[in-house]
Structures are given as structure tokens and as C-alpha cells.
Scaffold this motif. Structure first.
Motif, PDB file in Angstrom:
ATOM      1  N   SER A  73      42.585  10.929  -4.976  1.00  0.00           N
ATOM      2  CA  SER A  73      42.448  11.847  -6.104  1.00  0.00           C
ATOM      3  C   SER A  73      41.104  12.565  -5.999  1.00  0.00           C
ATOM      4  N   ILE A  74      40.979  13.665  -6.717  1.00  0.00           N
ATOM      5  CA  ILE A  74      39.679  14.309  -6.791  1.00  0.00           C
ATOM      6  C   ILE A  74      38.711  13.391  -7.537  1.00  0.00           C
ATOM      7  N   THR A  75      37.434  13.546  -7.264  1.00  0.00           N
ATOM      8  CA  THR A  75      36.406  12.723  -7.895  1.00  0.00           C
ATOM      9  C   THR A  75      35.921  13.367  -9.190  1.00  0.00           C
ATOM     10  N   VAL A  76      35.089  12.626  -9.926  1.00  0.00           N
ATOM     11  CA  VAL A  76      34.475  13.178 -11.138  1.00  0.00           C
ATOM     12  C   VAL A  76      33.683  14.439 -10.796  1.00  0.00           C
ATOM     13  N   ARG A  77      32.906  14.380  -9.716  1.00  0.00           N
ATOM     14  CA  ARG A  77      32.104  15.556  -9.342  1.00  0.00           C
ATOM     15  C   ARG A  77      33.000  16.747  -9.031  1.00  0.00           C
TER      16      ARG A  77
ATOM     17  N   ARG B 268      28.275  11.104  -8.915  1.00  0.00           N
ATOM     18  CA  ARG B 268      29.664  10.997  -9.387  1.00  0.00           C
ATOM     19  C   ARG B 268      30.706  11.448  -8.353  1.00  0.00           C
ATOM     20  N   HIS B 269      30.298  11.658  -7.120  1.00  0.00           N
ATOM     21  CA  HIS B 269      31.281  11.906  -6.055  1.00  0.00           C
ATOM     22  C   HIS B 269      31.605  10.546  -5.452  1.00  0.00           C
ATOM     23  N   ASP B 270      32.388   9.766  -6.219  1.00  0.00           N
ATOM     24  CA  ASP B 270      32.546   8.337  -5.951  1.00  0.00           C
ATOM     25  C   ASP B 270      33.879   7.996  -5.306  1.00  0.00           C
ATOM     26  N   PHE B 271      33.821   7.026  -4.428  1.00  0.00           N
ATOM     27  CA  PHE B 271      35.020   6.500  -3.777  1.00  0.00           C
ATOM     28  C   PHE B 271      35.756   5.576  -4.733  1.00  0.00           C
ATOM     29  N   ARG B 272      37.061   5.714  -4.793  1.00  0.00           N
ATOM     30  CA  ARG B 272      37.892   4.826  -5.607  1.00  0.00           C
ATOM     31  C   ARG B 272      38.865   4.079  -4.714  1.00  0.00           C
ATOM     32  N   ASN B 273      38.960   2.771  -4.931  1.00  0.00           N
ATOM     33  CA  ASN B 273      39.894   1.975  -4.144  1.00  0.00           C
ATOM     34  C   ASN B 273      41.331   2.324  -4.516  1.00  0.00           C
ATOM     35  N   ALA B 274      42.188   2.358  -3.513  1.00  0.00           N
ATOM     36  CA  ALA B 274      43.630   2.566  -3.728  1.00  0.00           C
ATOM     37  C   ALA B 274      44.383   1.594  -2.843  1.00  0.00           C
ATOM     38  N   SER B 275      45.536   1.156  -3.301  1.00  0.00           N
ATOM     39  CA  SER B 275      46.324   0.198  -2.522  1.00  0.00           C
ATOM     40  C   SER B 275      46.874   0.868  -1.263  1.00  0.00           C
ATOM     41  N   GLU B 276      47.234   0.058  -0.313  1.00  0.00           N
ATOM     42  CA  GLU B 276      47.832   0.580   0.923  1.00  0.00           C
ATOM     43  C   GLU B 276      49.099   1.362   0.624  1.00  0.00           C
ATOM     44  N   LEU B 277      49.889   0.883  -0.350  1.00  0.00           N
ATOM     45  CA  LEU B 277      51.123   1.580  -0.708  1.00  0.00           C
ATOM     46  C   LEU B 277      50.813   2.942  -1.322  1.00  0.00           C
TER      47      LEU B 277
END
Length: 368
Positions: free
Chosen positions: A307-311, A226-235
């Protein structure tokens, strides 16, 4: 679970503790089981739990066993006997966030807050030696607290209550919870703090920090446990980069501000912690259910532009890394944000266990 199963919560199919085994525990509105885990760590054995959220109930089952019921507590006709009952009746309408949109609840206007009575119905049936209620600090301002006091007195329980600060008990988070301990086997007391904000003559360790909790995890999420990468927009990433440690949305340049923030009247108030960045060497602020969304609070990593991850959220709530969460990351985050910090729960459990032991010793001496 079907209606018949709900009505036989005290049947022989539920685990029961034999004499000489750890004290038996019931957890109502248990969620993922933060309270239960703290009590298990202190030596208790859970025999019954209930929650109406299926993902939270599955998380509880994965970690503690099949004595969990997913359903409406109002459909439980009878509860098993137990040494201790714990739980937090749903607090929507009690919190400061709730007051912003709904106003202060009354017993007639907010039916959900009547679930405190279901909690006390369980206490009456299970006849525990002690019970523990946890909730938001504003719980003490409302009719539910008055109702619990009234029912506790009727059932012969003395009460101790206070708002406890999780950071004072080793949790790396500035989180406050209303705690009530009821006892029918002696005068109850609350746990004593184990940590302090600054060094003083008491010699206690200082508050644990974000660094203490998550500093060893990779800055770049590795998609493990659960230490997962989340996509975020360039903005979005441009906005994150504009926010220094301890900063927030007000640090974002006007040209990339969200319109709802850019056009907001400065005199209208609102939280300054939206899009806030955590500080390495301080506790986190309260970890709520939407901590995967930086725009919802102070949930940006102290250093990485995410953001912080679930882990990381679970670590800040003092869940161990081997604790299993059911459902998606967003569902896991909801469970984590709703949970009682495990270490705070353990400190409460140790106090409850000490009260039980002291009572047993006094009883044995009186009988000698």
C-alpha cells in the motif's frame, strides 16, 4: 480542555492581529489543518480553531500554535472576531458511502448534521468579511445547504457555490469537494482552474500525476518521515503481485481470492477499486482515511507490492514534507484522508484574499 476554557474562546489569551497584520482566520472542525495551511500559505493568520479529535487537534497545534481547542463546538459560548471563517461541518450521512448504510439523512434523524448551524453561529458572532464551507459533493442535496443559504441571507452574505475538482487546481488526485464562499463585502466568486485534464488552447498545465507527487520517494520505504514499511503476509503479497497497474481485486486468481470476494454475486455490484493499483501517469483516486489498507480502495503503489505509505498519502493530498502529524500511522492516515488538499485550499484562499483586496481598493476610492 476544561469547561471554563471552552467558554472563554474569545479571551485575551488568544492571539489577536494588530492593524496592518495579515487577515485573521478561524477554522472550525479544522482536523489536521489542511484548509488552514492553504490559507496560511496565501497570507492569512489563524487565531482560533476547534476540533473534537485529539490527535488531529495535536497535529494542528504542532503546526500552527496553541490557539486550537480540542472539544465540542456546541460548548463554545462566543467566538473571537476574524476576517474569514473556514471549515467543513462533519459530513457523515452526506457521502455516497454513508448512503449505502444509513440512507439520506433528515434534520431530525441525524443530529450530527446540525453542526452546520454551529458554523453559522460562529459566522454571526465573528462577523467575518467572508466565509468558506467545504464538504462532500452531496452536501448540496441536503437540508444543511438549505440552512446555510437561509442563515447567510439573514446575516447579509451573498453566496457562490460549486463542486470543485481538486485535480483542476494542481492536486494529483481525482477528488471532488463542495465549496461555498459567502461574502458581505461584495459579490463572491470561486477560484478558476489552474490545470486541465488534457492539453488545449488555453495553455494550462495538465493534471499532476502520482509520479509527480511520489515518484522521487524510495520504492522500498526507508522508515523516514512516515515513509514506513508495513508488514504484509505472504498471501497478501501474492495477491498484490497479481494486480497490474490500473487493476484491482478482479485480477486476483480465484485460488487466492478473499472468500468474501470469491463468493460475491457479480450482479450485486460493489466497488471495483478494492485492492486497486494506482497508475503512475494519472492522478490518484480519492485518498480516504483507510488508505493504508489496500482492501479498502485503490491504494496499492503503482509499482511496489504494498500500500502507499503515510508520506505518500500526504504528498497526494499536497501536504509538504515538513508538516508534522501526531499519533500513530493509522491516526495520521485518518487525518490525511479527512483533510482538504492543501493546494486546493490555497487556491480558494488566494481568491478570498483577492476579493478582500478588491473591496478595500473600492472602499478607498469611494472615500477619496
Amino acid at each position: 480542555m476544561d469547561e471554563m476554557s471552552l467558554k472563554t474562546a474569545n479571551s485575551a489569551s488568544l492571539p489577536t492581529a494588530d492593524s496592518g497584520t495579515p487577515p485573521k482566520l478561524i477554522d472550525l472542525f479544522c482536523g489536521a489543518g489542511g484548509l488552514t495551511l492553504g490559507f496560511v500559505q496565501a497570507g492569512f493568520r489563524p487565531v482560533f480553531a476547534i476540533d473534537d479529535d485529539r490527535h488531529a487537534a495535536e497535529t494542528y497545534r504542532l503546526n500552527f500554535g496553541d490557539h486550537i481547542i480540542c472539544g465540542d463546538i456546541r460548548q463554545i459560548e462566543s467566538f473571537p472576531a476574524a476576517d474569514v471563517v473556514i471549515g467543513g461541518p462533519p459530513c457523515q450521512g452526506f457521502s455516497r458511502l454513508g448512503k449505502q448504510t444509513h440512507g439520506l439523512p433528515t434534520e431530525k434523524s441525524y443530529e450530527g448534521n446540525g453542526l452546520w448551524a454551529e458554523y453559522m453561529r460562529c459566522v454571526e458572532q465573528a462577523q467575518p468579511k467572508l466565509f468558506v464551507v467545504e464538504n462532500v459533493p452531496d452536501f448540496f442535496k441536503h437540508f444543511a445547504w438549505e440552512g446555510i443559504q437561509r442563515e447567510a441571507a439573514r446575516l447579509g452574505y451573498q453566496l457562490a457555490h460549486a463542486v470543485l475538482h481538486a485535480a483542476d487546481f494542481g492536486v494529483p488526485q481525482k477528488r471532488q469537494r463542495a465549496i461555498i464562499i459567502g461574502s458581505r463585502v461584495g459579490k463572491p466568486r470561486l477560484p478558476m482552474p489552474t490545470h486541465q485534464q488534457k492539453l488545449n488552447l488555453l495553455g494550462q498545465p495538465v493534471w499532476r500525476t502520482v509520479r509527480d507527487a511520489i515518484g522521487d520517494l524510495p520504492l522500498e520505504p526507508n522508515n523516514i518521515n512516515r515513509h514506513d514499511f508495513r508488514n504484509a503476509s505472504e498471501l497478501s503479497i501474492r495477491r498484490y503481485k497479481a494486480i497490474p497497474p490500473g487493476g484491482n481485486r478482479k485480477n486476483i486468481p480465484d485460488e487466492i481470492q478473499l472468500p468474501c470476494w470469491k463468493n460475491k454475486n457479480p450482479k450485486s455490484g460493489g466497488s471495483a477499486d478494492l485492492m486497486g493499483r494506482l497508475l503512475w501517469d494519472q492522478p490518484a483516486l480519492t485518498i480516504r482515511t483507510e488508505f493504508l489498507k489496500p482492501e479498502k480502495g485503490r491504494y496499492l503503489h503503482p509499482q511496489a507490492h504494498r500500500s502507499i505509505t503515510v508520506r505518500e498519502g500526504a504528498r497526494l493530498q499536497t501536504f509538504p514534507d515538513d508538516f508534522k502529524f501526531a499519533g500513530s500511522n493509522y491516526q495520521a492516515a485518518k487525518q490525511i484522508g479527512n483533510a482538504v488538499p492543501v493546494l486546493l485550499a490555497r487556491r480558494i484562499a488566494e481568491t478570498v484574499l483577492a476579493l478582500m483586496f478588491e473591496t478595500d481598493v473600492m472602499t478607498a476610492r469611494s472615500a477619496a
